[in-house]
Design a protein around this motif. Structure first.
Motif, mmCIF file in Angstrom:
data_model
loop_
_atom_site.group_PDB
_atom_site.id
_atom_site.type_symbol
_atom_site.label_atom_id
_atom_site.label_comp_id
_atom_site.label_asym_id
_atom_site.label_seq_id
_atom_site.Cartn_x
_atom_site.Cartn_y
_atom_site.Cartn_z
ATOM 1 N N UNK A 277 0.829 -1.189 0.000
ATOM 2 C CA UNK A 277 0.000 0.000 0.000
ATOM 3 C C UNK A 277 0.874 1.253 0.000
ATOM 4 N N UNK A 278 2.019 1.154 0.657
ATOM 5 C CA UNK A 278 2.927 2.299 0.731
ATOM 6 C C UNK A 278 3.333 2.769 -0.673
ATOM 7 N N UNK A 279 3.533 1.825 -1.589
ATOM 8 C CA UNK A 279 3.906 2.182 -2.949
ATOM 9 C C UNK A 279 2.782 2.929 -3.656
ATOM 10 N N UNK B 98 0.515 4.654 -2.183
ATOM 11 C CA UNK B 98 0.359 5.957 -1.546
ATOM 12 C C UNK B 98 1.422 6.932 -2.033
ATOM 13 N N UNK B 99 2.647 6.430 -2.194
ATOM 14 C CA UNK B 99 3.709 7.288 -2.731
ATOM 15 C C UNK B 99 3.334 7.744 -4.138
#
Ligand SMILES: Nc1ncnc2c1ncn2[C@@H]1O[C@H](COP(=O)(O)OP(=O)(O)OP(=O)(O)O)[C@@H](O)[C@H]1O
Ligand SMILES: [Mg+2]
Lengths: 223, 258
Positions: free
Chosen positions: A117-119, A121-122
Protein backbone atom coordinates in the motif's frame (compact mmCIF):
# COMPACT_ATOMS: atom_id res chain seq x y z
CA UNK A 1 11.89 -51.23 -36.43
CA UNK A 2 15.03 -50.04 -34.73
CA UNK A 3 14.47 -47.41 -32.02
CA UNK A 4 16.35 -44.74 -33.98
CA UNK A 5 13.66 -44.98 -36.63
CA UNK A 6 11.13 -43.84 -34.06
CA UNK A 7 12.96 -40.53 -33.78
CA UNK A 8 11.71 -39.10 -37.06
CA UNK A 9 7.95 -39.38 -36.36
CA UNK A 10 8.49 -38.57 -32.69
CA UNK A 11 10.58 -35.56 -33.67
CA UNK A 12 7.80 -34.33 -35.93
CA UNK A 13 5.38 -34.73 -33.07
CA UNK A 14 7.70 -32.96 -30.68
CA UNK A 15 7.92 -30.02 -33.05
CA UNK A 16 4.12 -29.71 -33.02
CA UNK A 17 4.20 -29.87 -29.23
CA UNK A 18 6.81 -27.11 -29.11
CA UNK A 19 4.72 -24.88 -31.35
CA UNK A 20 1.56 -25.54 -29.37
CA UNK A 21 3.36 -24.75 -26.12
CA UNK A 22 5.01 -21.65 -27.51
CA UNK A 23 1.92 -20.02 -28.93
CA UNK A 24 -0.44 -20.97 -26.16
CA UNK A 25 2.01 -19.71 -23.53
CA UNK A 26 2.30 -16.38 -25.36
CA UNK A 27 -1.43 -15.95 -25.86
CA UNK A 28 -2.06 -17.31 -22.40
CA UNK A 29 0.23 -14.67 -20.92
CA UNK A 30 -1.62 -11.94 -22.80
CA UNK A 31 -4.94 -13.27 -21.52
CA UNK A 32 -3.48 -13.50 -18.00
CA UNK A 33 -2.62 -9.82 -17.95
CA UNK A 34 -5.89 -8.77 -19.59
CA UNK A 35 -8.08 -10.73 -17.19
CA UNK A 36 -5.87 -10.26 -14.12
CA UNK A 37 -5.83 -6.48 -14.57
CA UNK A 38 -9.47 -6.55 -15.67
CA UNK A 39 -10.47 -8.16 -12.40
CA UNK A 40 -9.04 -5.13 -10.58
CA UNK A 41 -10.66 -2.63 -12.95
CA UNK A 42 -12.78 0.24 -11.70
CA UNK A 43 -15.40 -0.62 -14.30
CA UNK A 44 -17.90 -3.20 -13.11
CA UNK A 45 -18.51 -4.57 -16.61
CA UNK A 46 -14.81 -5.28 -17.19
CA UNK A 47 -14.49 -6.79 -13.74
CA UNK A 48 -17.50 -8.99 -14.33
CA UNK A 49 -16.24 -10.12 -17.74
CA UNK A 50 -12.82 -11.02 -16.32
CA UNK A 51 -14.23 -12.90 -13.35
CA UNK A 52 -16.61 -14.88 -15.57
CA UNK A 53 -13.83 -15.86 -17.93
CA UNK A 54 -11.51 -16.88 -15.09
CA UNK A 55 -14.12 -18.89 -13.24
CA UNK A 56 -15.48 -20.66 -16.30
CA UNK A 57 -12.08 -21.79 -17.53
CA UNK A 58 -10.74 -22.70 -14.13
CA UNK A 59 -13.92 -24.50 -13.23
CA UNK A 60 -14.09 -26.84 -16.24
CA UNK A 61 -11.54 -29.33 -17.45
CA UNK A 62 -9.29 -28.64 -20.37
CA UNK A 63 -10.51 -31.79 -22.07
CA UNK A 64 -14.11 -30.60 -22.00
CA UNK A 65 -13.08 -27.17 -23.25
CA UNK A 66 -11.15 -28.78 -26.06
CA UNK A 67 -14.03 -31.01 -27.12
CA UNK A 68 -16.49 -28.18 -26.79
CA UNK A 69 -14.45 -25.86 -29.00
CA UNK A 70 -13.77 -28.61 -31.52
CA UNK A 71 -17.10 -30.41 -31.71
CA UNK A 72 -19.75 -28.10 -30.23
CA UNK A 73 -18.64 -24.66 -31.32
CA UNK A 74 -19.01 -25.41 -35.07
CA UNK A 75 -22.61 -26.49 -34.47
CA UNK A 76 -23.33 -23.38 -32.43
CA UNK A 77 -21.78 -21.40 -35.27
CA UNK A 78 -23.91 -23.19 -37.83
CA UNK A 79 -27.05 -22.29 -35.89
CA UNK A 80 -25.91 -18.68 -35.80
CA UNK A 81 -24.94 -18.79 -39.46
CA UNK A 82 -21.21 -18.27 -38.87
CA UNK A 83 -18.46 -20.66 -39.82
CA UNK A 84 -16.78 -21.56 -36.55
CA UNK A 85 -14.97 -24.66 -37.73
CA UNK A 86 -11.28 -24.34 -36.97
CA UNK A 87 -8.38 -26.65 -37.63
CA UNK A 88 -7.21 -28.83 -34.73
CA UNK A 89 -4.09 -26.64 -34.34
CA UNK A 90 -6.12 -23.48 -33.90
CA UNK A 91 -8.53 -25.15 -31.51
CA UNK A 92 -5.66 -26.67 -29.59
CA UNK A 93 -3.86 -23.35 -29.19
CA UNK A 94 -7.14 -21.60 -28.37
CA UNK A 95 -8.14 -24.06 -25.67
CA UNK A 96 -4.68 -24.17 -24.10
CA UNK A 97 -4.36 -20.37 -24.13
CA UNK A 98 -7.77 -19.81 -22.61
CA UNK A 99 -7.04 -22.40 -19.95
CA UNK A 100 -3.61 -21.17 -18.93
CA UNK A 101 -4.81 -17.57 -19.19
CA UNK A 102 -7.47 -18.21 -16.55
CA UNK A 103 -4.91 -19.57 -14.10
CA UNK A 104 -2.36 -16.91 -15.02
CA UNK A 105 -4.91 -14.16 -14.43
CA UNK A 106 -5.06 -15.09 -10.77
CA UNK A 107 -1.26 -14.92 -10.60
CA UNK A 108 -1.27 -11.46 -12.19
CA UNK A 109 -4.03 -10.20 -9.92
CA UNK A 110 -2.37 -11.59 -6.81
CA UNK A 111 1.02 -10.12 -7.64
CA UNK A 112 -0.42 -6.68 -8.35
CA UNK A 113 -2.32 -6.75 -5.08
CA UNK A 114 0.82 -7.82 -3.26
CA UNK A 115 2.53 -4.52 -4.13
CA UNK A 116 2.50 -2.69 -0.82
CA UNK A 117 0.00 0.00 0.00
CA UNK A 118 2.93 2.30 0.73
CA UNK A 119 3.91 2.18 -2.95
CA UNK A 120 0.41 3.12 -4.07
CA UNK A 121 0.36 5.96 -1.55
CA UNK A 122 3.71 7.29 -2.73
CA UNK A 123 2.39 7.17 -6.29
CA UNK A 124 -0.75 9.03 -5.28
CA UNK A 125 1.24 11.65 -3.39
CA UNK A 126 3.22 12.28 -6.58
CA UNK A 127 -0.04 12.63 -8.48
CA UNK A 128 0.39 9.71 -10.87
CA UNK A 129 -2.87 8.70 -12.55
CA UNK A 130 -4.26 5.25 -11.69
CA UNK A 131 -3.14 4.03 -15.10
CA UNK A 132 0.39 5.35 -14.66
CA UNK A 133 0.47 3.85 -11.18
CA UNK A 134 -0.47 0.46 -12.59
CA UNK A 135 1.94 0.43 -15.50
CA UNK A 136 4.89 2.37 -14.09
CA UNK A 137 4.82 1.60 -10.39
CA UNK A 138 2.84 -1.56 -9.65
CA UNK A 139 3.46 -3.84 -12.65
CA UNK A 140 7.25 -3.45 -12.77
CA UNK A 141 7.35 -4.57 -9.15
CA UNK A 142 4.68 -7.26 -9.58
CA UNK A 143 6.05 -8.95 -12.71
CA UNK A 144 9.21 -10.41 -11.10
CA UNK A 145 6.94 -11.93 -8.44
CA UNK A 146 4.87 -13.58 -11.16
CA UNK A 147 7.78 -15.43 -12.70
CA UNK A 148 7.98 -18.54 -10.48
CA UNK A 149 4.24 -19.29 -10.74
CA UNK A 150 4.38 -18.49 -14.46
CA UNK A 151 7.17 -21.03 -14.82
CA UNK A 152 4.94 -23.64 -13.21
CA UNK A 153 2.06 -22.71 -15.49
CA UNK A 154 4.23 -22.94 -18.60
CA UNK A 155 5.37 -26.44 -17.61
CA UNK A 156 1.78 -27.38 -16.84
CA UNK A 157 0.87 -26.06 -20.26
CA UNK A 158 3.55 -28.12 -21.97
CA UNK A 159 2.22 -31.25 -20.34
CA UNK A 160 -1.38 -30.33 -21.13
CA UNK A 161 -0.58 -30.20 -24.85
CA UNK A 162 -0.72 -34.01 -24.79
CA UNK A 163 -4.49 -33.73 -24.49
CA UNK A 164 -4.82 -32.16 -27.93
CA UNK A 165 -3.91 -35.47 -29.50
CA UNK A 166 -7.50 -36.37 -28.70
CA UNK A 167 -8.69 -34.01 -31.42
CA UNK A 168 -6.38 -35.71 -33.92
CA UNK A 169 -3.56 -33.22 -33.68
CA UNK A 170 -0.21 -34.82 -34.53
CA UNK A 171 1.71 -33.79 -31.43
CA UNK A 172 4.25 -35.89 -29.57
CA UNK A 173 1.65 -37.90 -27.63
CA UNK A 174 -0.32 -38.54 -30.81
CA UNK A 175 2.70 -39.79 -32.75
CA UNK A 176 3.71 -42.02 -29.87
CA UNK A 177 0.29 -43.61 -29.75
CA UNK A 178 0.35 -44.13 -33.55
CA UNK A 179 3.78 -45.76 -33.39
CA UNK A 180 2.75 -47.98 -30.53
CA UNK A 181 -0.33 -49.20 -32.37
CA UNK A 182 1.89 -50.04 -35.29
CA UNK A 183 4.86 -51.67 -33.50
CA UNK A 184 3.50 -52.68 -30.08
CA UNK A 185 6.86 -51.55 -28.69
CA UNK A 186 5.41 -49.61 -25.76
CA UNK A 187 8.46 -49.61 -23.51
CA UNK A 188 10.90 -48.04 -25.94
CA UNK A 189 8.43 -45.57 -27.39
CA UNK A 190 7.09 -44.28 -24.11
CA UNK A 191 10.58 -44.13 -22.62
CA UNK A 192 11.64 -41.93 -25.51
CA UNK A 193 8.52 -39.80 -25.14
CA UNK A 194 9.18 -39.39 -21.44
CA UNK A 195 12.71 -38.17 -22.08
CA UNK A 196 11.57 -35.82 -24.81
CA UNK A 197 8.90 -34.17 -22.65
CA UNK A 198 11.38 -33.88 -19.83
CA UNK A 199 13.97 -32.29 -22.12
CA UNK A 200 11.43 -29.77 -23.37
CA UNK A 201 10.46 -28.95 -19.79
CA UNK A 202 14.10 -28.31 -18.92
CA UNK A 203 14.54 -25.96 -21.87
CA UNK A 204 11.31 -24.16 -20.99
CA UNK A 205 12.37 -23.65 -17.39
CA UNK A 206 15.75 -22.36 -18.52
CA UNK A 207 14.00 -19.86 -20.79
CA UNK A 208 11.70 -18.74 -18.00
CA UNK A 209 14.70 -18.25 -15.77
CA UNK A 210 16.35 -15.96 -18.32
CA UNK A 211 13.10 -14.03 -18.60
CA UNK A 212 12.84 -13.80 -14.81
CA UNK A 213 16.33 -12.39 -14.63
CA UNK A 214 15.52 -9.81 -17.27
CA UNK A 215 12.37 -8.48 -15.60
CA UNK A 216 13.95 -8.53 -12.15
CA UNK A 217 17.29 -7.00 -13.04
CA UNK A 218 16.86 -4.07 -10.65
CA UNK A 219 16.62 -6.46 -7.73
CA UNK A 220 19.97 -8.14 -8.33
CA UNK A 221 22.29 -5.16 -8.27
CA UNK A 222 24.57 -5.50 -5.28
CA UNK A 223 25.37 -2.89 -2.69
CA UNK B 1 -2.79 38.93 8.07
CA UNK B 2 -2.99 36.83 4.94
CA UNK B 3 -5.27 33.82 4.69
CA UNK B 4 -3.87 30.60 6.08
CA UNK B 5 -2.54 28.17 3.47
CA UNK B 6 -3.93 25.26 5.47
CA UNK B 7 -7.10 25.40 7.46
CA UNK B 8 -8.97 22.62 9.21
CA UNK B 9 -12.47 23.80 10.03
CA UNK B 10 -14.21 21.57 12.56
CA UNK B 11 -12.82 18.47 10.89
CA UNK B 12 -13.95 15.07 12.10
CA UNK B 13 -12.41 11.77 11.11
CA UNK B 14 -13.74 8.40 12.11
CA UNK B 15 -12.52 4.90 11.31
CA UNK B 16 -15.66 2.85 11.89
CA UNK B 17 -16.62 3.57 15.45
CA UNK B 18 -13.22 5.06 16.37
CA UNK B 19 -13.14 8.84 16.36
CA UNK B 20 -9.63 10.01 15.54
CA UNK B 21 -10.21 13.70 14.84
CA UNK B 22 -13.00 15.42 16.71
CA UNK B 23 -13.94 18.88 15.51
CA UNK B 24 -10.34 19.80 14.78
CA UNK B 25 -9.60 23.47 14.14
CA UNK B 26 -6.11 24.10 12.91
CA UNK B 27 -4.43 26.70 10.73
CA UNK B 28 -1.02 27.09 9.16
CA UNK B 29 0.15 30.33 7.59
CA UNK B 30 2.03 30.38 4.31
CA UNK B 31 5.72 29.73 4.87
CA UNK B 32 5.18 28.66 8.45
CA UNK B 33 7.01 25.63 9.87
CA UNK B 34 4.74 23.79 12.24
CA UNK B 35 5.48 20.66 14.26
CA UNK B 36 2.74 18.40 15.51
CA UNK B 37 3.49 16.28 18.55
CA UNK B 38 1.28 14.00 20.57
CA UNK B 39 0.90 10.49 21.90
CA UNK B 40 0.75 7.47 19.64
CA UNK B 41 -2.63 7.09 17.98
CA UNK B 42 -3.61 10.71 18.56
CA UNK B 43 -4.15 11.35 14.85
CA UNK B 44 -0.91 13.07 13.81
CA UNK B 45 -0.39 10.93 10.72
CA UNK B 46 -4.08 11.16 9.95
CA UNK B 47 -3.83 14.97 9.69
CA UNK B 48 -0.99 14.70 7.17
CA UNK B 49 -2.68 11.89 5.27
CA UNK B 50 -5.87 13.90 4.97
CA UNK B 51 -3.87 16.77 3.50
CA UNK B 52 -2.10 14.42 1.05
CA UNK B 53 -5.56 13.09 0.06
CA UNK B 54 -4.66 9.60 1.23
CA UNK B 55 -7.45 9.69 3.78
CA UNK B 56 -10.84 11.35 3.42
CA UNK B 57 -12.64 13.30 6.12
CA UNK B 58 -15.90 12.48 7.91
CA UNK B 59 -16.97 16.02 8.91
CA UNK B 60 -16.02 19.62 8.43
CA UNK B 61 -13.97 21.25 5.70
CA UNK B 62 -10.25 21.34 4.99
CA UNK B 63 -8.92 24.29 3.00
CA UNK B 64 -5.61 24.32 1.18
CA UNK B 65 -4.57 27.55 -0.49
CA UNK B 66 -8.03 28.92 0.20
CA UNK B 67 -9.75 26.13 -1.73
CA UNK B 68 -11.69 23.32 -0.09
CA UNK B 69 -9.60 20.15 -0.40
CA UNK B 70 -12.17 17.41 -0.01
CA UNK B 71 -15.02 19.46 -1.45
CA UNK B 72 -15.80 21.40 -4.56
CA UNK B 73 -17.92 24.48 -4.76
CA UNK B 74 -21.09 23.91 -6.72
CA UNK B 75 -23.47 26.86 -6.76
CA UNK B 76 -23.33 28.02 -3.18
CA UNK B 77 -22.76 24.53 -1.81
CA UNK B 78 -19.91 22.18 -1.11
CA UNK B 79 -20.12 18.80 -2.80
CA UNK B 80 -17.61 15.95 -2.34
CA UNK B 81 -14.49 16.51 -4.42
CA UNK B 82 -14.06 14.76 -7.75
CA UNK B 83 -10.84 12.95 -8.61
CA UNK B 84 -9.86 15.77 -10.95
CA UNK B 85 -10.26 18.32 -8.15
CA UNK B 86 -8.10 16.19 -5.88
CA UNK B 87 -5.48 15.94 -8.60
CA UNK B 88 -5.43 19.69 -8.97
CA UNK B 89 -5.12 20.20 -5.20
CA UNK B 90 -2.41 17.57 -4.79
CA UNK B 91 -0.04 19.67 -6.87
CA UNK B 92 0.34 21.97 -3.89
CA UNK B 93 1.52 19.22 -1.57
CA UNK B 94 4.43 16.87 -1.16
CA UNK B 95 4.86 14.18 1.44
CA UNK B 96 7.77 12.36 3.03
CA UNK B 97 6.88 9.05 4.64
CA UNK B 98 8.30 7.36 7.68
CA UNK B 99 9.34 4.35 5.60
CA UNK B 100 10.66 6.38 2.60
CA UNK B 101 8.51 4.52 0.04
CA UNK B 102 10.94 4.99 -2.82
CA UNK B 103 10.18 3.08 -6.00
CA UNK B 104 12.54 0.10 -5.72
CA UNK B 105 12.61 -0.66 -9.44
CA UNK B 106 13.85 2.78 -10.44
CA UNK B 107 17.27 4.30 -10.01
CA UNK B 108 17.63 7.17 -7.59
CA UNK B 109 17.57 9.71 -10.41
CA UNK B 110 14.59 8.02 -12.03
CA UNK B 111 12.73 8.23 -8.72
CA UNK B 112 13.19 11.98 -9.00
CA UNK B 113 12.37 12.42 -12.67
CA UNK B 114 9.49 10.01 -13.28
CA UNK B 115 6.70 12.12 -11.79
CA UNK B 116 7.96 15.46 -13.16
CA UNK B 117 8.04 13.90 -16.63
CA UNK B 118 4.81 11.90 -16.48
CA UNK B 119 2.72 14.16 -14.27
CA UNK B 120 4.06 17.67 -14.87
CA UNK B 121 5.03 17.07 -18.48
CA UNK B 122 8.65 18.20 -18.14
CA UNK B 123 11.08 17.09 -20.82
CA UNK B 124 13.52 14.35 -19.80
CA UNK B 125 16.39 16.82 -19.93
CA UNK B 126 14.62 19.38 -17.75
CA UNK B 127 13.59 16.75 -15.24
CA UNK B 128 17.09 15.35 -15.15
CA UNK B 129 18.58 18.75 -14.52
CA UNK B 130 16.10 19.44 -11.75
CA UNK B 131 16.69 15.99 -10.29
CA UNK B 132 20.47 16.32 -10.24
CA UNK B 133 20.19 19.74 -8.64
CA UNK B 134 18.04 18.32 -5.87
CA UNK B 135 20.31 15.32 -5.38
CA UNK B 136 23.15 17.74 -5.00
CA UNK B 137 21.17 19.67 -2.44
CA UNK B 138 20.61 16.57 -0.32
CA UNK B 139 24.25 15.59 -0.77
CA UNK B 140 23.71 12.54 -2.97
CA UNK B 141 24.81 13.69 -6.40
CA UNK B 142 27.14 10.69 -6.67
CA UNK B 143 24.33 8.17 -6.00
CA UNK B 144 22.12 9.02 -9.00
CA UNK B 145 22.57 5.72 -10.80
CA UNK B 146 22.10 3.46 -7.80
CA UNK B 147 18.93 1.66 -6.84
CA UNK B 148 17.24 2.47 -3.52
CA UNK B 149 18.18 -0.85 -1.92
CA UNK B 150 21.83 0.02 -2.44
CA UNK B 151 21.52 3.06 -0.16
CA UNK B 152 21.40 3.41 3.60
CA UNK B 153 18.13 4.39 5.25
CA UNK B 154 19.32 7.94 5.76
CA UNK B 155 20.28 8.25 2.11
CA UNK B 156 16.96 6.78 1.02
CA UNK B 157 15.07 9.29 3.08
CA UNK B 158 17.08 12.15 1.60
CA UNK B 159 16.21 10.84 -1.86
CA UNK B 160 12.57 10.71 -0.81
CA UNK B 161 12.73 14.35 0.28
CA UNK B 162 14.29 15.29 -3.05
CA UNK B 163 11.64 13.28 -4.89
CA UNK B 164 8.84 15.21 -3.20
CA UNK B 165 10.59 18.55 -3.85
CA UNK B 166 10.99 17.71 -7.53
CA UNK B 167 7.25 18.33 -7.89
CA UNK B 168 7.72 21.89 -6.59
CA UNK B 169 5.05 21.73 -3.90
CA UNK B 170 4.19 24.74 -1.75
CA UNK B 171 3.58 22.60 1.29
CA UNK B 172 5.78 19.77 2.51
CA UNK B 173 4.46 17.16 4.90
CA UNK B 174 6.90 15.08 6.95
CA UNK B 175 5.51 12.11 8.86
CA UNK B 176 8.14 11.03 11.38
CA UNK B 177 10.86 11.20 8.72
CA UNK B 178 13.57 9.87 11.02
CA UNK B 179 11.66 7.30 13.08
CA UNK B 180 12.63 4.35 10.90
CA UNK B 181 16.33 5.24 10.92
CA UNK B 182 19.23 3.94 12.94
CA UNK B 183 20.24 6.62 15.45
CA UNK B 184 23.48 7.44 13.67
CA UNK B 185 21.58 8.27 10.45
CA UNK B 186 19.03 10.62 12.01
CA UNK B 187 21.33 13.62 11.88
CA UNK B 188 21.90 13.67 8.13
CA UNK B 189 18.18 13.65 7.41
CA UNK B 190 17.46 16.31 10.01
CA UNK B 191 20.20 18.44 8.49
CA UNK B 192 18.47 18.34 5.11
CA UNK B 193 15.12 19.25 6.61
CA UNK B 194 16.69 22.03 8.66
CA UNK B 195 18.32 23.44 5.58
CA UNK B 196 14.98 23.39 3.78
CA UNK B 197 13.33 25.16 6.67
CA UNK B 198 15.96 27.85 6.78
CA UNK B 199 16.51 28.52 3.10
CA UNK B 200 13.09 28.13 1.56
CA UNK B 201 9.72 29.74 1.91
CA UNK B 202 8.05 26.35 1.83
CA UNK B 203 5.25 25.72 4.27
CA UNK B 204 6.28 22.75 6.39
CA UNK B 205 4.22 20.47 8.57
CA UNK B 206 6.25 18.00 10.56
CA UNK B 207 5.31 15.14 12.83
CA UNK B 208 8.16 14.01 15.03
CA UNK B 209 9.11 12.59 18.38
CA UNK B 210 12.45 14.43 18.31
CA UNK B 211 11.74 17.33 20.63
CA UNK B 212 15.07 19.05 20.20
CA UNK B 213 14.67 19.02 16.44
CA UNK B 214 11.10 20.29 16.73
CA UNK B 215 12.31 23.13 18.88
CA UNK B 216 15.05 24.06 16.43
CA UNK B 217 13.13 24.22 13.22
CA UNK B 218 9.55 25.16 14.07
CA UNK B 219 7.84 28.50 14.26
CA UNK B 220 5.08 26.80 16.21
CA UNK B 221 4.54 23.52 18.01
CA UNK B 222 1.11 21.93 18.37
CA UNK B 223 0.25 19.28 20.88
CA UNK B 224 -2.60 17.01 19.80
CA UNK B 225 -4.47 14.59 21.97
CA UNK B 226 -7.94 13.11 21.83
CA UNK B 227 -8.51 14.37 18.30
CA UNK B 228 -7.90 18.07 18.99
CA UNK B 229 -5.08 20.53 19.42
CA UNK B 230 -4.67 20.86 23.19
CA UNK B 231 -1.94 23.42 23.27
CA UNK B 232 0.16 25.34 20.80
CA UNK B 233 2.78 28.00 20.84
CA UNK B 234 6.20 29.17 19.83
CA UNK B 235 8.72 26.43 20.67
CA UNK B 236 10.55 28.39 23.31
CA UNK B 237 7.43 29.11 25.29
CA UNK B 238 5.87 25.73 24.56
CA UNK B 239 8.75 23.65 25.81
CA UNK B 240 9.86 25.76 28.74
CA UNK B 241 6.48 26.76 30.01
CA UNK B 242 3.70 24.39 28.90
CA UNK B 243 0.35 25.45 30.29
CA UNK B 244 -1.70 22.31 30.11
CA UNK B 245 -1.37 19.39 32.45
CA UNK B 246 -1.53 16.91 29.57
CA UNK B 247 1.23 18.68 27.67
CA UNK B 248 3.47 18.61 30.71
CA UNK B 249 2.83 14.91 31.26
CA UNK B 250 3.52 14.14 27.63
CA UNK B 251 6.73 16.16 27.54
CA UNK B 252 7.88 14.57 30.77
CA UNK B 253 7.28 11.09 29.44
CA UNK B 254 8.95 11.70 26.12
CA UNK B 255 11.96 13.57 27.53
CA UNK B 256 12.46 10.78 30.05
CA UNK B 257 12.58 8.39 27.07
CA UNK B 258 15.20 10.30 25.16
N1 LIG C 1 -6.99 2.86 8.01
C1 LIG C 1 -7.33 2.83 9.32
N2 LIG C 1 -8.33 2.04 9.76
C2 LIG C 1 -8.68 2.01 11.04
N3 LIG C 1 -8.10 2.73 12.00
C3 LIG C 1 -7.10 3.54 11.65
C4 LIG C 1 -6.66 3.63 10.29
N4 LIG C 1 -5.65 4.51 10.23
C5 LIG C 1 -5.47 4.96 11.49
N5 LIG C 1 -6.33 4.37 12.33
C6 LIG C 1 -6.43 4.65 13.77
O1 LIG C 1 -6.54 6.02 13.96
C7 LIG C 1 -5.82 6.44 15.10
C8 LIG C 1 -4.86 7.55 14.75
O2 LIG C 1 -3.89 7.07 13.88
P1 LIG C 1 -2.64 7.92 13.42
O3 LIG C 1 -1.85 7.04 12.56
O4 LIG C 1 -3.11 9.21 12.84
O5 LIG C 1 -1.91 8.17 14.79
P2 LIG C 1 -0.51 8.86 15.06
O6 LIG C 1 -0.78 10.04 15.94
O7 LIG C 1 0.18 9.13 13.78
O8 LIG C 1 0.23 7.75 15.89
P3 LIG C 1 1.77 7.27 15.84
O9 LIG C 1 2.54 8.21 16.72
O10 LIG C 1 1.72 5.91 16.42
O11 LIG C 1 2.22 7.30 14.42
C9 LIG C 1 -5.14 5.20 15.66
O12 LIG C 1 -5.91 4.74 16.74
C10 LIG C 1 -5.19 4.23 14.52
O13 LIG C 1 -5.31 2.91 15.01
MG1 LIG D 1 1.84 8.28 12.78
Amino acid sequence: MHWTEYLVPLGQGAWVTVQLTFWSTIFGAILSFAAGIGKLSGFAAIRWLSVSYIEIFRGTSLLVQLFWLYFALPIVGEMAGIDLRFSPVIVGILALSLNIGAYGAEVVRGSIQAVTRAQYEAARALNFTPRQTLFRIALPQAIPEMMPPFDNLAIQNLKDTALVSLITLGDLAFRAEQLRNFTQDSTTIFSLVLIMYFGMALVLTAMMRVLARMVGRWRQTGR
Amino acid sequence: MTDPIIKFDAVGKRFGSVTVLDGLDFEVAEGEKVTIIGPSGSGKSTILRILMTLESISDGVVYVGGEPLWHERKGGNFVPASESHLREMRRLLGMVFQSFNLFPHMTVLRNLTEAPVRVLGLSRAEARERGLELLDMVGLADQAKKFPHQLSGGQQQRVAIARALAMRPKIMLFDEPTSALDPELVGEVQAVIRQLAEEHDLTMLLVTHEMRFAREISDRVCFIDGGRIREEGAPEEFFTNPKEERTRDFLHAILADN
